[in-house]
Design a protein around this motif. Structure first.
Motif, PDB file in Angstrom:
ATOM      1  N   GLY A 363      17.539  24.167  28.407  1.00 33.76           N
ATOM      2  CA  GLY A 363      16.375  24.778  27.775  1.00 33.76           C
ATOM      3  C   GLY A 363      16.552  25.053  26.303  1.00 33.76           C
ATOM      4  O   GLY A 363      15.573  25.302  25.595  1.00 33.76           O
ATOM      5  N   ASP A 365      17.358  24.011  22.395  1.00 36.85           N
ATOM      6  CA  ASP A 365      17.069  22.837  21.588  1.00 36.85           C
ATOM      7  C   ASP A 365      18.313  22.447  20.801  1.00 36.85           C
ATOM      8  O   ASP A 365      18.337  22.440  19.571  1.00 36.85           O
ATOM      9  CB  ASP A 365      15.894  23.116  20.642  1.00 36.85           C
ATOM     10  CG  ASP A 365      15.416  21.858  19.940  1.00 36.85           C
ATOM     11  OD1 ASP A 365      15.697  20.759  20.465  1.00 36.85           O
ATOM     12  OD2 ASP A 365      14.766  21.976  18.890  1.00 36.85           O
ATOM     13  N   GLN A 392      14.842  16.490  35.910  1.00 35.55           N
ATOM     14  CA  GLN A 392      14.053  17.199  34.908  1.00 35.55           C
ATOM     15  C   GLN A 392      12.878  17.918  35.548  1.00 35.55           C
ATOM     16  O   GLN A 392      12.577  19.067  35.217  1.00 35.55           O
ATOM     17  CB  GLN A 392      13.569  16.220  33.839  1.00 35.55           C
ATOM     18  CG  GLN A 392      14.654  15.770  32.885  1.00 35.55           C
ATOM     19  CD  GLN A 392      14.156  14.802  31.837  1.00 35.55           C
ATOM     20  OE1 GLN A 392      13.116  14.156  32.011  1.00 35.55           O
ATOM     21  NE2 GLN A 392      14.877  14.673  30.739  1.00 35.55           N
ATOM     22  N   GLU A 393      12.216  17.248  36.470  1.00 38.75           N
ATOM     23  CA  GLU A 393      11.066  17.879  37.133  1.00 38.75           C
ATOM     24  C   GLU A 393      11.504  19.042  38.021  1.00 38.75           C
ATOM     25  O   GLU A 393      10.880  20.108  38.022  1.00 38.75           O
ATOM     26  CB  GLU A 393      10.320  16.832  37.965  1.00 38.75           C
ATOM     27  CG  GLU A 393       9.089  17.402  38.677  1.00 38.75           C
ATOM     28  CD  GLU A 393       8.305  16.355  39.435  1.00 38.75           C
ATOM     29  OE1 GLU A 393       7.254  16.695  40.007  1.00 38.75           O
ATOM     30  OE2 GLU A 393       8.747  15.181  39.465  1.00 38.75           O
ATOM     31  N   GLY A 396      13.196  21.808  35.538  1.00 38.70           N
ATOM     32  CA  GLY A 396      12.540  22.132  34.267  1.00 38.70           C
ATOM     33  C   GLY A 396      13.366  21.757  33.063  1.00 38.70           C
ATOM     34  O   GLY A 396      13.428  22.502  32.079  1.00 38.70           O
ATOM     35  N   LEU A 397      13.989  20.585  33.100  1.00 39.49           N
ATOM     36  CA  LEU A 397      14.899  20.158  32.049  1.00 39.49           C
ATOM     37  C   LEU A 397      14.188  19.295  31.015  1.00 39.49           C
ATOM     38  O   LEU A 397      13.110  18.766  31.259  1.00 39.49           O
ATOM     39  CB  LEU A 397      16.069  19.372  32.653  1.00 39.49           C
ATOM     40  CG  LEU A 397      16.847  20.076  33.778  1.00 39.49           C
ATOM     41  CD1 LEU A 397      17.890  19.144  34.360  1.00 39.49           C
ATOM     42  CD2 LEU A 397      17.486  21.370  33.270  1.00 39.49           C
ATOM     43  N   THR A 398      14.829  19.135  29.865  1.00 39.19           N
ATOM     44  CA  THR A 398      14.293  18.315  28.782  1.00 39.19           C
ATOM     45  C   THR A 398      15.296  17.216  28.428  1.00 39.19           C
ATOM     46  O   THR A 398      16.394  17.151  28.987  1.00 39.19           O
ATOM     47  CB  THR A 398      14.028  19.164  27.521  1.00 39.19           C
ATOM     48  OG1 THR A 398      15.297  19.561  26.953  1.00 39.19           O
ATOM     49  CG2 THR A 398      13.223  20.418  27.863  1.00 39.19           C
ATOM     50  N   ASP A 399      14.926  16.385  27.461  1.00 43.16           N
ATOM     51  CA  ASP A 399      15.834  15.344  26.984  1.00 43.16           C
ATOM     52  C   ASP A 399      17.014  15.914  26.213  1.00 43.16           C
ATOM     53  O   ASP A 399      17.947  15.182  25.893  1.00 43.16           O
ATOM     54  CB  ASP A 399      15.077  14.354  26.086  1.00 43.16           C
ATOM     55  CG  ASP A 399      14.127  13.470  26.869  1.00 43.16           C
ATOM     56  OD1 ASP A 399      14.299  13.379  28.103  1.00 43.16           O
ATOM     57  OD2 ASP A 399      13.207  12.885  26.270  1.00 43.16           O
ATOM     58  N   ARG A 400      16.973  17.190  25.888  1.00 41.45           N
ATOM     59  CA  ARG A 400      18.121  17.844  25.281  1.00 41.45           C
ATOM     60  C   ARG A 400      19.080  18.355  26.353  1.00 41.45           C
ATOM     61  O   ARG A 400      20.190  18.772  26.037  1.00 41.45           O
ATOM     62  CB  ARG A 400      17.664  19.013  24.394  1.00 41.45           C
ATOM     63  CG  ARG A 400      17.098  18.542  23.075  1.00 41.45           C
ATOM     64  CD  ARG A 400      18.212  18.126  22.113  1.00 41.45           C
ATOM     65  NE  ARG A 400      17.777  17.098  21.188  1.00 41.45           N
ATOM     66  CZ  ARG A 400      18.169  15.827  21.229  1.00 41.45           C
ATOM     67  NH1 ARG A 400      19.004  15.424  22.161  1.00 41.45           N
ATOM     68  NH2 ARG A 400      17.759  14.948  20.345  1.00 41.45           N
ATOM     69  N   ASP A 401      18.633  18.342  27.609  1.00 46.53           N
ATOM     70  CA  ASP A 401      19.481  18.791  28.713  1.00 46.53           C
ATOM     71  C   ASP A 401      20.174  17.621  29.398  1.00 46.53           C
ATOM     72  O   ASP A 401      21.361  17.700  29.722  1.00 46.53           O
ATOM     73  CB  ASP A 401      18.657  19.567  29.744  1.00 46.53           C
ATOM     74  CG  ASP A 401      17.992  20.785  29.157  1.00 46.53           C
ATOM     75  OD1 ASP A 401      18.614  21.442  28.308  1.00 46.53           O
ATOM     76  OD2 ASP A 401      16.837  21.077  29.536  1.00 46.53           O
TER      77      ASP A 401
END
Length: 505
Positions: A363, A365, A392-393, A396-401
């Motif tokens: 989460g 950045d 990710q789904e 709740g992850l992002t491309d930074r995770d």
């Protein structure tokens, strides 16, 4: 998938790192080489040295971009240097160079030359730091540093346009007095040949352990068996009397436990040390419990970890292994479910610990991803991308995770933990692709905290029984001559374990 509790004890590496120095004691080794390069460049520009080229060889994560930017700034301030060119292979390399050099030396002095097609892809922060133009005629007359790809600065008639618009520099033999080449060992001859006349002096900085410009088999250049337009250009100057060559002997990226692995990729170097000491990089496993904990605890030691996974359904192909990728997904699901995080000691510019610790959690950045999944074939990475999307789904992850990538596309990147499918997974023989030194090197040298390599059982048998084959010909950089022995040397630096995930395992 349920992970079996029948995981065997992780055996320690056969060849751990010994005789190491850390922190400022390690960082000062690079600083000393940078000082030498600075003095040599000054003498080259003033005419006191007969040298025409500087080549700084670096291991992955050695801070080579920092060294290059320092030398650019010093050339910029030298009275015998009116104008400097900075070139690289790709647009994603020249943009951060324009950003950092522009911020240091000023927007009015730094110009990034891009194609019209690339204009819209240049981030606003780069526009704010440097003057960005799409044609030679737009380069400010007082620009002191011009940055571009080899393709852009080596476009047809570009040299004539630059000389017509800017005139000759102080040396009088081209529009620039010195040309800096970032990631020099990534640039093939046929591209570099287009820019060689931009300046009479060159400075090349790069990682000799990365993938060569193209994986070369038989020499395609029929006119000269000793020349290949597709190999990296610095290979021509390894023993050249007018080329000053040094190695940067310290790496900043890896955890201390990875040092033996880094050294195994550069066995001919006199020394290689790292800034991070034991305990500087750790993995907090949060609430994790159960059999998977043993695997993540081992990864968290900072020692490279090789895990052979038995009992899986058959794969589609040796290098397209969906069951193994699903095993990786199960490991990562537990990692993110537990709320795991990474801790890293922070250092001053001289490598001394500040006493502060940075914690990286999902989460945030952060500049670099927490986790990267790497594989060799596009189809395997497509499977990995689906794993990433599901994780990710769910969490709740992002491309930074978490990210996935082919090894080839991930050159120059950094992440916290690498999980990689071993390039020889399921192979029955060594071929030019799966045994590539560079591909293995990129796979193993991205991580700051932990490396987990996974494969089906059989690697040792493959490497002991496969017929010997020659390495890449024509003196490519790095120790590429004996692929089988190279792979064995690398595996000897890993902690080794095995797990049986069959129903009766």
């Amino acid at each position: 998938m349920t992970l079996s509790e029948a995981i065997e004890y992780f055996a320690p590496p056969e060849f751990p790192a010994e005789g190491n120095v850390y922190h400022a004691q390690a960082a000062v080794l690079n600083a000393a080489i940078a000082d030498e390069a600075s003095h040599e460049l000054s003498d080259m520009l003033s005419g006191a040295s007969p040298m025409e080229r500087i080549l700084l060889k670096a291991a992955a994560g050695a801070g080579k971009s920092y060294a290059l930017k320092r030398l650019v700034a010093e050339a910029h301030s030298h009275p015998a240097c009116w104008r400097t060119a900075v070139v690289a292979f790709t647009n994603k390399q020249v943009r951060p160079l324009a950003l950092s050099i522009g911020r240091e030396l000023g927007q009015d002095h730094v110009c990034l030359l891009v194609s019209a097609k690339q204009w819209g892809d240049v981030p606003q922060e780069v526009h704010d730091a440097a003057t960005v133009v799409t044609s030679t005629s737009q380069i400010p007359a007082d620009a002191r540093i011009v940055i571009g790809t080899c393709s852009r600065l080596g476009a047809p008639s570009e040299l004539a346009r630059l000389r017509g618009h800017l005139g000759d520099a102080h040396a009088g033999s081209g529009p620039f007095d010195v040309m800096f080449v970032d990631e020099a060992w990534q640039i093939p001859h046929h591209l570099f040949d287009k820019v060689v006349k931009l300046a009479p002096k060159w400075v090349g900085v790069g990682d000799v352990g990365q993938l060569p410009p193209l994986e070369i088999g038989q020499n395609p250049w029929s006119g000269d068996p000793g020349y290949n337009p597709y190999r990296a250009w610095p290979t021509d100057y390894a023993d050249d009397a007018r080329t000053w060559t040094r190695e940067l002997p310290t790496v900043w990226r890896p955890a201390a436990g990875h040092l033996a692995l880094w050294r195994a990729f550069y066995p001919e170097w006199a020394s290689l040390d790292c800034v991070a000491a034991e305990g500087d990089r750790t993995v907090n496993l949060g609430t994790m419990s159960g059999p998977v904990t043993a695997i993540w605890q081992q990864v968290g030691t900072g020692v490279p970890t090789m895990l052979e996974v038995d009992g899986l359904p058959d794969p589609e192909a040796a290098d397209i292994d969906l069951p193994l990728m699903e095993f990786v997904e199960a490991l990562l699901d537990e990692f993110f479910l537990a709320g795991a995080s990474l801790q890293a000691a922070e250092y001053d510019d001289d490598g001394a610990p500040t006493g502060e610790t940075k914690t990286s959690t999902p989460g945030q950045d952060d500049q670099d991803p927490l986790v990267a999944i790497l594989a060799t074939r596009n189809q395997a990475v497509d499977d990995a991308a689906e794993v990433v999307a599901r994780l990710q789904e769910k969490h709740g992850l992002t491309d930074r995770d978490i990210v996935s990538s082919t090894v080839d596309s991930y050159q120059g990147q950094t992440n916290g933990i690498t999980i990689a499918i071993h390039p020889l997974n399921g192979a029955t023989e060594l071929d030019a692709f799966n045994s590539s030194f560079g591909r293995l090197a990129v796979t193993c040298t991205r991580a700051t905290h932990g490396i987990l390599m996974v494969a089906r059982p059989g690697l040792d048998e493959l490497l002991s029984e496969a017929p010997a084959r020659p390495g890449t010909p024509l003196g490519e950089p790095g120790n590429r001559q004996l692929p089988r022995q190279t792979h064995q040397r690398i595996l000897a630096t890993f902690a080794r374990g095995r797990i049986d995930v069959s129903d009766d395992g």
